[in-house]
Structure formats: structure tokens, C-alpha cells
Motif scaffolding. Structure first.
Motif, PDB file in Angstrom:
ATOM      1  N   HIS A   1       0.802  -1.309   0.213  1.00 22.25           N
ATOM      2  CA  HIS A   1      -0.096  -0.219   0.333  1.00 22.25           C
ATOM      3  C   HIS A   1       0.962   0.923   0.062  1.00 22.25           C
ATOM      4  CE1 HIS A   1      -3.830   2.076   0.317  1.00 22.25           C
ATOM      5  NE2 HIS A   1      -3.528   2.659   1.616  1.00 22.25           N
ATOM      6  N   PHE A   2       2.096   1.221   0.746  1.00 22.59           N
ATOM      7  CA  PHE A   2       3.083   2.701   0.905  1.00 22.59           C
ATOM      8  C   PHE A   2       3.322   2.612  -0.231  1.00 22.59           C
ATOM      9  CE2 PHE A   2       7.083   3.510   1.050  1.00 22.59           C
ATOM     10  CZ  PHE A   2       7.376   4.485   1.590  1.00 22.59           C
ATOM     11  N   LEU A   3       3.628   1.661  -1.401  1.00 19.85           N
ATOM     12  CA  LEU A   3       4.527   1.410  -2.526  1.00 19.85           C
ATOM     13  C   LEU A   3       3.274   2.396  -3.556  1.00 19.85           C
ATOM     14  CD1 LEU A   3       6.529  -1.244  -2.586  1.00 19.85           C
ATOM     15  CD2 LEU A   3       7.746   0.884  -2.699  1.00 19.85           C
ATOM     16  N   LYS A   4       2.584   1.437  -3.331  1.00 20.77           N
ATOM     17  CA  LYS A   4       0.992   2.238  -4.586  1.00 20.77           C
ATOM     18  C   LYS A   4       0.702   3.783  -4.037  1.00 20.77           C
ATOM     19  CE  LYS A   4      -2.044  -0.873  -3.677  1.00 20.77           C
ATOM     20  NZ  LYS A   4      -3.359  -0.890  -3.542  1.00 20.77           N
ATOM     21  N   GLN A   5       1.144   3.867  -2.973  1.00 14.09           N
ATOM     22  CA  GLN A   5       0.828   5.697  -2.770  1.00 14.09           C
ATOM     23  C   GLN A   5       1.855   6.441  -2.543  1.00 14.09           C
ATOM     24  OE1 GLN A   5      -2.286   6.734  -1.677  1.00 14.09           O
ATOM     25  NE2 GLN A   5      -3.169   4.451  -2.200  1.00 14.09           N
ATOM     26  N   LYS A   6       3.012   5.922  -2.682  1.00  8.90           N
ATOM     27  CA  LYS A   6       4.077   7.010  -2.741  1.00  8.90           C
ATOM     28  C   LYS A   6       5.154   6.826  -3.939  1.00  8.90           C
ATOM     29  CE  LYS A   6       3.741   9.048   1.040  1.00  8.90           C
ATOM     30  NZ  LYS A   6       2.641  10.766   0.550  1.00  8.90           N
ATOM     31  N   ARG A   7       5.690   5.831  -3.634  1.00  8.95           N
ATOM     32  CA  ARG A   7       6.777   5.402  -4.871  1.00  8.95           C
ATOM     33  C   ARG A   7       5.617   4.942  -6.404  1.00  8.95           C
ATOM     34  NH1 ARG A   7      11.500   2.605  -3.600  1.00  8.95           N
ATOM     35  NH2 ARG A   7      11.071   5.024  -1.466  1.00  8.95           N
ATOM     36  N   TRP A   8       4.077   4.903  -6.695  1.00  7.29           N
ATOM     37  CA  TRP A   8       3.662   4.348  -7.991  1.00  7.29           C
ATOM     38  C   TRP A   8       3.383   4.869  -7.748  1.00  7.29           C
ATOM     39  CZ3 TRP A   8       4.049  -1.840  -6.054  1.00  7.29           C
ATOM     40  CH2 TRP A   8       5.256  -2.394  -5.796  1.00  7.29           C
ATOM     41  N   LYS A   9       2.970   6.301  -7.141  1.00  7.60           N
ATOM     42  CA  LYS A   9       2.016   7.150  -7.698  1.00  7.60           C
ATOM     43  C   LYS A   9       1.931   7.360  -9.091  1.00  7.60           C
ATOM     44  CE  LYS A   9      -0.635  10.985  -5.224  1.00  7.60           C
ATOM     45  NZ  LYS A   9       0.186  11.631  -3.908  1.00  7.60           N
ATOM     46  N   ASN A  10       2.013   7.688 -10.118  1.00  5.52           N
ATOM     47  CA  ASN A  10       2.453   7.285 -11.375  1.00  5.52           C
ATOM     48  C   ASN A  10       3.138   6.675 -12.072  1.00  5.52           C
ATOM     49  OD1 ASN A  10       0.779  10.163 -10.910  1.00  5.52           O
ATOM     50  ND2 ASN A  10       3.105  11.095 -10.085  1.00  5.52           N
ATOM     51  N   PRO A  11       1.931   5.664 -11.697  1.00  2.61           N
ATOM     52  CA  PRO A  11       2.542   4.185 -13.183  1.00  2.61           C
ATOM     53  C   PRO A  11       2.938   4.310 -14.080  1.00  2.61           C
ATOM     54  CG  PRO A  11       0.238   4.442 -12.239  1.00  2.61           C
ATOM     55  CD  PRO A  11       0.760   5.062 -11.651  1.00  2.61           C
ATOM     56  N   LYS A  12       3.564   3.551 -14.198  1.00  2.00           N
ATOM     57  CA  LYS A  12       4.291   4.054 -15.612  1.00  2.00           C
ATOM     58  C   LYS A  12       3.656   2.015 -16.791  1.00  2.00           C
ATOM     59  CE  LYS A  12       8.730   2.078 -15.582  1.00  2.00           C
ATOM     60  NZ  LYS A  12      10.489   2.714 -15.990  1.00  2.00           N
TER      61      LYS A  12
ATOM     62  N   MET B   1      13.103  -3.811  -2.724  1.00  2.00           N
ATOM     63  CA  MET B   1      13.760  -3.766  -1.558  1.00  2.00           C
ATOM     64  C   MET B   1      14.388  -2.684  -1.641  1.00  2.00           C
ATOM     65  SD  MET B   1      13.371  -7.249  -1.125  1.00  2.00           S
ATOM     66  CE  MET B   1      14.765  -7.649  -0.497  1.00  2.00           C
ATOM     67  N   SER B   2      13.964  -1.061  -2.111  1.00  2.00           N
ATOM     68  CA  SER B   2      14.774  -0.608  -1.885  1.00  2.00           C
ATOM     69  C   SER B   2      13.992   0.320  -0.678  1.00  2.00           C
ATOM     70  CB  SER B   2      14.757   0.590  -2.677  1.00  2.00           C
ATOM     71  OG  SER B   2      13.411   1.106  -3.636  1.00  2.00           O
ATOM     72  N   VAL B   3      12.671  -0.232  -0.301  1.00  3.53           N
ATOM     73  CA  VAL B   3      12.289   1.030   1.128  1.00  3.53           C
ATOM     74  C   VAL B   3      11.990   0.760   2.393  1.00  3.53           C
ATOM     75  CG1 VAL B   3       9.594   0.708   2.002  1.00  3.53           C
ATOM     76  CG2 VAL B   3       9.745   0.174  -0.143  1.00  3.53           C
TER      77      VAL B   3
ATOM     78  N   ASN C   1       7.731   7.364   8.522  1.00  4.70           N
ATOM     79  CA  ASN C   1       7.325   8.833   8.221  1.00  4.70           C
ATOM     80  C   ASN C   1       5.523   9.035   7.163  1.00  4.70           C
ATOM     81  OD1 ASN C   1       9.337   9.546   9.290  1.00  4.70           O
ATOM     82  ND2 ASN C   1      10.100  10.210   7.712  1.00  4.70           N
ATOM     83  N   TYR C   2       5.193   7.836   6.964  1.00  8.20           N
ATOM     84  CA  TYR C   2       4.670   7.519   5.856  1.00  8.20           C
ATOM     85  C   TYR C   2       2.881   7.327   6.314  1.00  8.20           C
ATOM     86  CZ  TYR C   2       1.026   5.129   2.897  1.00  8.20           C
ATOM     87  OH  TYR C   2      -0.884   4.305   2.988  1.00  8.20           O
ATOM     88  N   ALA C   3       3.740   6.320   7.155  1.00  9.61           N
ATOM     89  CA  ALA C   3       2.140   5.287   8.635  1.00  9.61           C
ATOM     90  C   ALA C   3       1.734   6.352   9.787  1.00  9.61           C
ATOM     91  CB  ALA C   3       3.033   4.270   8.743  1.00  9.61           C
TER      92      ALA C   3
END
Length: 104
Positions: A41-52, A65-67, A74-76
């Protein structure tokens, strides 16, 4: 596609071993309440907010692996303060600790 459906959701089960590994890493570091789904969920909301389009599995794996625990926490924290049910999820001991009750 539903509002909650993310373009990368189809990869969740394929990437489950990486998510499990990251959740175990968090647990070793003392963050034992972070699940695979929380990290996803964190990745979807932050890193993958604009999927390619046409993303490769290894790119998603690398993102998992880089989270860093600090980034996730901070996000939580921000998400918890946004939640109208902030206190609902706390048990009595957690609530006493949060409020500074020294008897617990």
C-alpha cells in the motif's frame, strides 16, 4: 478498473516473496507490525503514484527492496493522523502509553 485497483496489483502475488522479505527485515529492525500488504500500500501511494506502462518485474522488485523503514514510518504516521479512527485501533496499554500513564 475500480478506484482502489492499481495497475500493479496484478503483480502482488508474484512479488510476495520480496514483500515478505522486506516485512521480515522490518521485524528484525523492531518494526514488527508492518505487513506485506502495508508495504504494498505504501508503494502504491508513494513510489507508484504515477505508474508507468510496460514496467518490468525487476523494477518493482527493486522498489520493494529499497523501501527504508524511516520512509515507511513517516508515511504510516501521517496516514494514522489522517485516519478518523486513530484511537479505535489502539488497545488499552497502547492508549495509556500514548497518554503518558506511568502506571502501565
Amino acid at each position: 478498473m475500480s478506484k482502489d485497483k492499481h495497475i500493479y496489483d496484478d503483480y502482488f502475488h508474484i512479488l510476495s516473496p520480496a514483500l515478505s522479505s522486506k516485512a521480515e527485515e522490518f521485524e528484525i529492525l523492531g518494526y514488527d507490525r508492518v505487513s506485506e500488504e502495508d508495504i504494498w500500500h505504501f508503494l502504491k501511494q508513494k513510489r507508484w503514484k504515477n505508474p508507468k506502462e510496460g514496467i518490468r518485474i525487476y523494477e518493482l522488485f527493486s522498489d520493494i527492496m529499497s523501501v527504508k523503514p524511516g520512509d515507511y514510518m513517516n508515511y504510516a504516521t501521517v496516514e494514522a493522523f489522517r485516519s478518523p479512527d486513530l484511537l479505535k485501533d489502539l488497545d488499552n496499554e497502547d492508549l495509556k502509553q500514548l497518554l503518558g500513564d506511568k502506571e502501565s
